[in-house]
Design an enzyme around this catalytic site. Structure first.
Site, mmCIF file in Angstrom:
data_model
loop_
_atom_site.group_PDB
_atom_site.id
_atom_site.type_symbol
_atom_site.label_atom_id
_atom_site.label_comp_id
_atom_site.label_asym_id
_atom_site.label_seq_id
_atom_site.Cartn_x
_atom_site.Cartn_y
_atom_site.Cartn_z
ATOM 1 N N ASP A 199 53.731 -1.019 -40.041
ATOM 2 C CA ASP A 199 52.988 -2.085 -39.357
ATOM 3 C C ASP A 199 51.556 -1.601 -39.099
ATOM 4 O O ASP A 199 51.223 -0.444 -39.353
ATOM 5 C CB ASP A 199 53.671 -2.466 -38.034
ATOM 6 C CG ASP A 199 53.684 -1.316 -37.051
ATOM 7 O OD1 ASP A 199 53.887 -0.162 -37.475
ATOM 8 O OD2 ASP A 199 53.477 -1.550 -35.839
ATOM 9 N N ASP A 573 67.167 3.331 -49.341
ATOM 10 C CA ASP A 573 65.764 3.269 -49.790
ATOM 11 C C ASP A 573 65.415 1.828 -50.152
ATOM 12 O O ASP A 573 65.228 1.494 -51.317
ATOM 13 C CB ASP A 573 65.556 4.212 -50.985
ATOM 14 C CG ASP A 573 64.087 4.268 -51.398
ATOM 15 O OD1 ASP A 573 63.221 3.965 -50.555
ATOM 16 O OD2 ASP A 573 63.814 4.617 -52.567
#
Ligand code: 9MR
Length: 713
Positions: A199, A573
């Site tokens: 973020d 992943d």
């Protein structure tokens, strides 16, 4: 799309409870009873240092010891031995055996370890194994910079991007950012710094621990005499060549931001630091930083953030002093102001609930931050006010400054201890001895946790929570410092085995570092490196560490795909799994710290120890060329594995070819690395190799040589 839930690191008891619950439900600890044979041989997929430990874990149901064979790239078996059965391994939920091939000290690439018909991924054994990761893991911070264009000439065109959050539309920050409603009635310029993770929030508490580790990696290397490797022009940063070590240039980008987060004089809570600045609502993924159209907001000042500022700014004042005394003064002023403001407002806690548009980083236990800040201010100034704050803190004597779960953004007492243990200060000798021995006993605890596990991970089986890879890495930092304090080799071995864990010797055979290893994470949760969602965007750059297994399954992808996982196998992943697969500055910081440590050619983390004698004999010279034979002798008392001899040419000579060693040259500086077959120099042994070079006039012989970083006599 949320990048995280409001659960956080301090929810460790919850994590443990979830684990216990799964165990009671008969969840993940299933050992296939009837299956036979070996299923996997897990290694550090990058490789091993010639003089380091070399362990592999074998997943097998066999109860008896098995034979391991180490083959080189041509398939020749160069070593063999027997595995040690370890039985059921709780964190991985597997039955395992361990192969130890540490005694092999040859070097090369393409080694494979074979056990019972199963083969490992190929790996190298070489002394420069960590050189690339040292710069790549640190380069992560440049990639994460806010408020500056990321330059293609430094990172390649795939990773270049326009500056984010400089007030240019559609961005709505960060040059003039308002507070959340009711928090303040002015705006603040909080440009710069590093984006936290996947973020684009910027959080003072997490910025604090990350900056501290980056600066501390330099401070530690300076004590060891190895800081040149982190010096000016060693990293891909725009400030290369300014006379300041590049690692400090990188840290300064964040320090300037942290100081911008301080409430100005004349305003309520002057001197405190705003807890964080981020988007008013979560942005979608992908969103390149310059394309973020969300309003940005400052959140209420907090005591924890203020003390993070005090601690890192005090450390800044100490470490930057030789390079830029005006900046050091500015840092010290900010640190003192922050300390005073935190004392006046000792209980302004950031709530866990504040997680719309950004992470909460809530913390209602800040006595440890007070201790850390006091320790930094005392180590920098020697002033009695700060010494008294150190010695009167409950953390000064508490046995839990180091815990099995390591330090972290919410638990910072250990950082204060590490500083007091290593930076000269005026505490009484008995106090210093106690502090140093607390570092050493913590490290011994981590070593004993490792010894009890099939994969030698320095975290307990109930410690696989959000960001667990940083827990392992942070504990390895403590082991490295214990090695510095004691000179004992076992701590370096613990650090290197932790690197093995991160780079593939783990329950799922996953290297958690992008670009390092055969099966390495490359879909980490990130709003720009979002190739998995948009093929025009890049994967994360090499050297980016994934958060790692989180047994609490705190995102929808993990919940869907990982149900029933053993704690150390709760990882996927996938870009959607933000609780197991995000990247973050506080996770890459210890990785960079450890990579710099592991890249040093030394056995304990102290001064290089090789002793050597070199002869350089020009065999032939003509008008524009020459040949020479170089002979290096190990005059020390221990073997030198994976040797590397360096010198500088004084007369503009350039090596054009070499034999019996691999020789490279950069400017005047030459590095000769052993060939595969002469990699270990026993005490008293010599190795000879030849070079051919070009000349532009005279041919003066080099006069100074170093073997694995240590000057030759
Ligand atoms: O590292 C943080 C972890 O300890 C918390 O459990 C988790 C949930 O609050 O948040 C992690 O930090 C994230 C932050 O809140 C927002 N940016 C991404 C961080 C890494 O996932």
């Amino acid at each position: 799309m949320p990048a995280c839930t409001s659960l956080r690191l301090l929810n460790r008891p919850l994590t443990a409870a979830l684990l216990t619950g799964s165990l009671l439900l008969g969840g993940f600890l299933a050992f296939p009873a009837a299956a036979a044979g070996t299923t996997a041989v897990r290694v550090n997929q990058v490789g091993y240092l010639p003089d380091g430990p070399k362990q592999a874990t074998v997943v097998t149901t066999a109860a008896q010891s098995l034979t391991w064979q180490l083959s080189n790239a041509s398939g020749t078996v160069v070593a063999s031995g027997s595995t040690v059965p370890r039985g059921a391994d709780t964190p991985s939920g597997q039955s395992v055996q361990v192969a130890d091939f540490s005694s092999y000290q040859g070097t090369g690439s393409g080694y494979v370890l074979t056990v019972d018909g199963s083969s490992s991924d190929p790996f190298d054994i070489r002394a420069d194994l960590y050189d690339g990761l040292r710069s790549d893991a640190m380069a992560f911070f440049y990639h994460q910079r806010s408020g500056i264009a990321i330059d293609a000439s430094l990172v390649g065109s795939a990773y270049a991007r326009p500056a984010g959050h400089l007030g240019v539309s559609p961005n709505m920050g960060d040059t003039s950012v308002p507070c959340q409603s009711g928090v303040c009635d002015y705006t603040q310029d909080v440009r710069g710094g590093w984006y936290d993770a996947g973020d684009q929030g910027k959080y003072v508490v997490n910025g604090g621990i990350s900056t501290w580790l980056v600066v501390n990696s330099f401070e530690r290397a300076a004590r060891a005499g190895t800081d040149a490797a982190l010096g000016d022009s060693t990293l891909r940063v725009p400030e290369r060549g300014n006379g300041v070590p590049d690692v400090l240039d990188e840290a300064r980008w964040e320090l300037e931001f942290l100081m911008r987060m301080q409430v100005p004089e004349g305003k309520p809570y002057a001197g405190m630091a705003f807890h964080k600045i981020h988007d008013a609502a979560w942005t979608g993924i992908p969103t390149r930083p310059d394309q973020d159209a969300q309003p940005r907001e400052l959140h209420r000042p907090s005591t924890a953030a203020t003390l993070n500022l005090a601690a890192t700014a005090a450390q800044c004042a100490r470490v930057f002093r030789p390079y830029d005394s005006a900046f050091a003064d500015r840092c010290l002023t900010a640190a003192r102001r922050a300390w005073t403001a935190a004392q006046a407002n000792p209980a302004m806690y950031a709530p866990d609930s504040d997680s719309t548009g950004g992470g909460a980083y809530g913390d209602s236990q800040v006595t440890d931050e007070f201790y850390w800040a006091a320790a930094e201010l005392y180590a920098t100034t020697g002033e009695s006010t700060y010494r008294d704050a150190v010695t009167s803190s409950p953390w000064h004597t508490s046995a839990s400054a180091f815990t099995p779960y390591g330090f972290g953004w919410a638990e910072t007492a250990a950082l204060g201890r590490l500083t007091l243990a290593t930076v000269p200060n005026g505490l009484p000798a008995s106090d210093l001895a106690r502090i140093r021995s607390s570092v050493v006993s913590a490290a011994d605890g981590y070593l004993s946790t490792m010894a009890g596990q099939g994969y030698a991970v320095p975290i307990p089986s109930d410690g696989y929570f959000w960001g667990s890879n940083s827990e392992a890495a942070d504990n390895a930092v403590v082991m490295a410092v214990a090695g510095e304090l004691t000179g004992a080799a076992r701590y370096r071995a613990g650090v290197l085995e932790t690197m093995d864990y991160l780079l593939g010797r783990n329950a799922i055979g996953q290297s958690y570092v992008t670009g390092y290893g055969e099966k390495s994470s490359h879909n980490q949760h990130h709003r720009f490196w979002a190739h998995q969602l948009d093929s025009s965007l890049p994967n994360p750059p090499a050297g980016a560490l994934a958060g790692g297994p989180d047994s609490a399954l705190q995102d929808p992808v993990a919940q869907e795909k990982l149900a029933g996982c053993a704690p150390a196998a709760c990882y996927i992943d996938d870009i959607g799994s933000y609780s197991t697969n995000e990247v973050a500055i506080n996770w890459n910081a210890p990785l960079a710290w450890l990579a710099a440590y592991a890249a040093e050619r030394t056995s304990t983390g102290g001064q290089p120890t090789a002793s050597c004698a070199v002869t350089y004999k020009v065999d032939n010279a003509w008008s524009d060329g020459f040949t020479a034979t170089v002979t290096v002798k190990n005059t020390g008392t221990s073997a030198v594995g994976g040797w590397q001899l360096t010198w500088s040419y004084p007369g503009g000579q350039r090596v054009t070819s070499a034999w019996n060693a691999t020789v490279t040259q950069s400017g005047a500086d030459v590095v000769a690395r052993n060939a595969d077959w002469n990699g270990t120099l026993a005490p008293g042994a010599t190795a000879s190799f030849g070079v051919q070079g070009s000349l532009t006039g005279s041919n003066p012989s080099p006069t100074a040589f170093a073997l694995n970083g240590g000057a030759c006599g």
